[in-house]
Design an enzyme around this catalytic site. Structure first.
Site, PDB file in Angstrom:
ATOM      1  N   ASP A  36       0.834  -1.203   0.000  1.00 24.18           N
ATOM      2  CA  ASP A  36       0.000   0.000   0.000  1.00 24.18           C
ATOM      3  C   ASP A  36       0.872   1.258   0.000  1.00 24.18           C
ATOM      4  O   ASP A  36       2.065   1.201   0.303  1.00 24.18           O
ATOM      5  CB  ASP A  36      -0.978   0.014   1.188  1.00 24.18           C
ATOM      6  CG  ASP A  36      -0.282  -0.005   2.539  1.00 24.18           C
ATOM      7  OD1 ASP A  36       0.807  -0.618   2.648  1.00 24.18           O
ATOM      8  OD2 ASP A  36      -0.801   0.606   3.486  1.00 24.18           O
ATOM      9  N   GLU A  51      -0.002  -1.054   5.769  1.00 25.50           N
ATOM     10  CA  GLU A  51       1.063  -0.626   6.675  1.00 25.50           C
ATOM     11  C   GLU A  51       0.906   0.861   6.922  1.00 25.50           C
ATOM     12  O   GLU A  51       1.139   1.348   8.015  1.00 25.50           O
ATOM     13  CB  GLU A  51       2.442  -0.915   6.067  1.00 25.50           C
ATOM     14  CG  GLU A  51       3.595  -0.804   7.062  1.00 25.50           C
ATOM     15  CD  GLU A  51       4.203   0.584   7.156  1.00 25.50           C
ATOM     16  OE1 GLU A  51       5.006   0.826   8.063  1.00 25.50           O
ATOM     17  OE2 GLU A  51       3.878   1.450   6.318  1.00 25.50           O
TER      18      GLU A  51
HETATM   19 ZN   LIG Z   1       6.851   2.059   4.163  1.00 29.47          ZN
END
Ligand SMILES: [Zn+2]
Length: 374
Positions: free
Chosen positions: A72, A133
């Site tokens: 992401d 994340e």
């Molecule tokens: Zn990163």
């Protein structure tokens, strides 16, 4: 395998958390072609999910080495000079959202995996890749690790490909991170006329000594690998517009960045004790965003440092600076270090990575695997 085309294919998927936009499919296809067994893991429900994650593994036995990372990216924001998802190459730079953080590194890992497979090397190699994340990370790496533990996939060591390099590729390896704690303190009193203080209870009189005591404590002197822990008062609020009124409430907010001589729970207990002693009628809210952790310099950091120096001639610094990363979850499973591209442009407009650096990173990761799996 040249990692550049794969890095470009990944950037062309606008996988702004929690969207996947095909990014993990691109990665899965590349790894499947090398013979990896792919498991797609979807966790969570709205609003923070569902989140797409991927676990891929090849080989068997020990040692078991894992690459970890995220597919992401943060939103592109305004003001790019090129399309942030076109993966433009010019002047030796790959420009696009995720080029540095961390699709360039994912491509370098796959390139290293390809060389590993071609070598017929012993041991086992896995990929732990999350699609969350940059977001709340609730349904990402933490949950993949639970699944790995339940299914006998726990590796012996792990490298996270975050952009840890500072000025040039290879100058910094992260072997730990400080913990972070936020506290919201509200002291309640009784409002009244300033001329009749005995008929009121001024919360400011209680908050100030509580903050003074918190601020005065030397938390520690630092450790071999961490700077000293630090408490910073970041906000104070009473909001009383009158000159002749004792206010009813006073608030403060503070942050502690702490090293591994403390735990979040211990610091939270200390703050609550100090505040309640000075101000029995108070409310303290605490959020621990991450515990401090350290992978003691040893076999893993030495191995990564050796690979970096062999490929770049640079002696990396072993550092624990900076914010938190998913390594904070992985540390409960096995030794973990973080190493990747220079990160100056991450999260900014015109995020970029040098094409030479991406290729050199692939060679470094390849060398890491040759040292780890033999
Ligand atoms: Zn990163």
């Amino acid at each position: 395998m040249d990692p550049l085309p794969l890095a470009q294919a990944l950037i062309r998927c606008p996988s702004v958390t929690p969207a996947d936009a095909g990014a993990l499919g691109v990665l899965a296809e590349a790894l499947e072609a090398l013979g990896f067994k792919i498991t797609r893991l979807q966790f969570g429900s709205p609003p923070d999910g569902p989140v797409e994650n991927l676990f891929a593994t090849i080989g068997s036995g020990a040692p078991h080495f894992a690459f970890a990372g995220h597919s992401d990216v943060v939103p592109e924001g305004q003001g790019w000079s090129v399309d942030p998802y076109a993966a433009t190459v010019g002047n030796g730079l790959l420009v696009g959202r995720g080029a540095a953080d961390m699709k360039g590194a994912l491509a370098a890992m796959v390139s290293a995996a390809q060389a590993h497979v071609a070598r017929n090397a012993p041991g086992r190699l896995s990929f732990i890749i999350t699609g969350d994340e940059e977001g709340p990370a609730t349904f990402g790496t933490d949950r993949i690790l639970d699944w790995m533990a339940e299914n006998n996939h726990v590796p012996d060591m792990c490298l996270v490909g975050e952009p840890t390099s500072v000025r040039k590729l290879g100058d910094c390896i992260k072997i730990g991170r400080r913990g972070s704690l936020n506290a919201w303190i509200t002291v309640n009193g009784a409002q009244g006329h300033v001329a009749y203080p005995d008929r009121a209870d001024n919360p400011v009189r209680r908050l100030i000594p509580a903050l003074a005591e918190l601020q005065a404590r030397v938390l520690d002197a630092g450790t071999d690998w961490f700077s000293r822990s630090n408490l910073e008062i970041v906000d104070l609020y009473v909001g009383n517009p009158a000159t002749n009124v004792i206010p009813a409430q006073a608030k403060a907010r503070l942050n502690i960045r702490f090293n591994d001589s403390h735990s979040g729970a211990e610091l939270a207990g200390w703050i609550e004790e100090v505040v309640s002693r000075h101000a029995p009628s108070s409310d303290v809210k605490i959020r621990i965003s991450g515990e401090a952790f350290l992978t003691e310099p040893g076999a893993l950091s030495a191995l990564v440092a050796e690979a970096v120096t062999a490929e770049t001639g640079v002696q990396p610094e072993l550092s624990t600076s900076g914010g938190t990363s998913d390594a904070r979850f992985i540390r409960r499973m096995c030794p973990v270090v973080e190493f990747g591209l220079p990160g100056q442009s991450m999260h900014k407009v015109d995020e970029h990575a040098s094409v030479d650096d991406i290729r050199a990173l692939a060679r470094i990761y390849d060398r890491v695997l040759r040292l780890a799996l033999r």
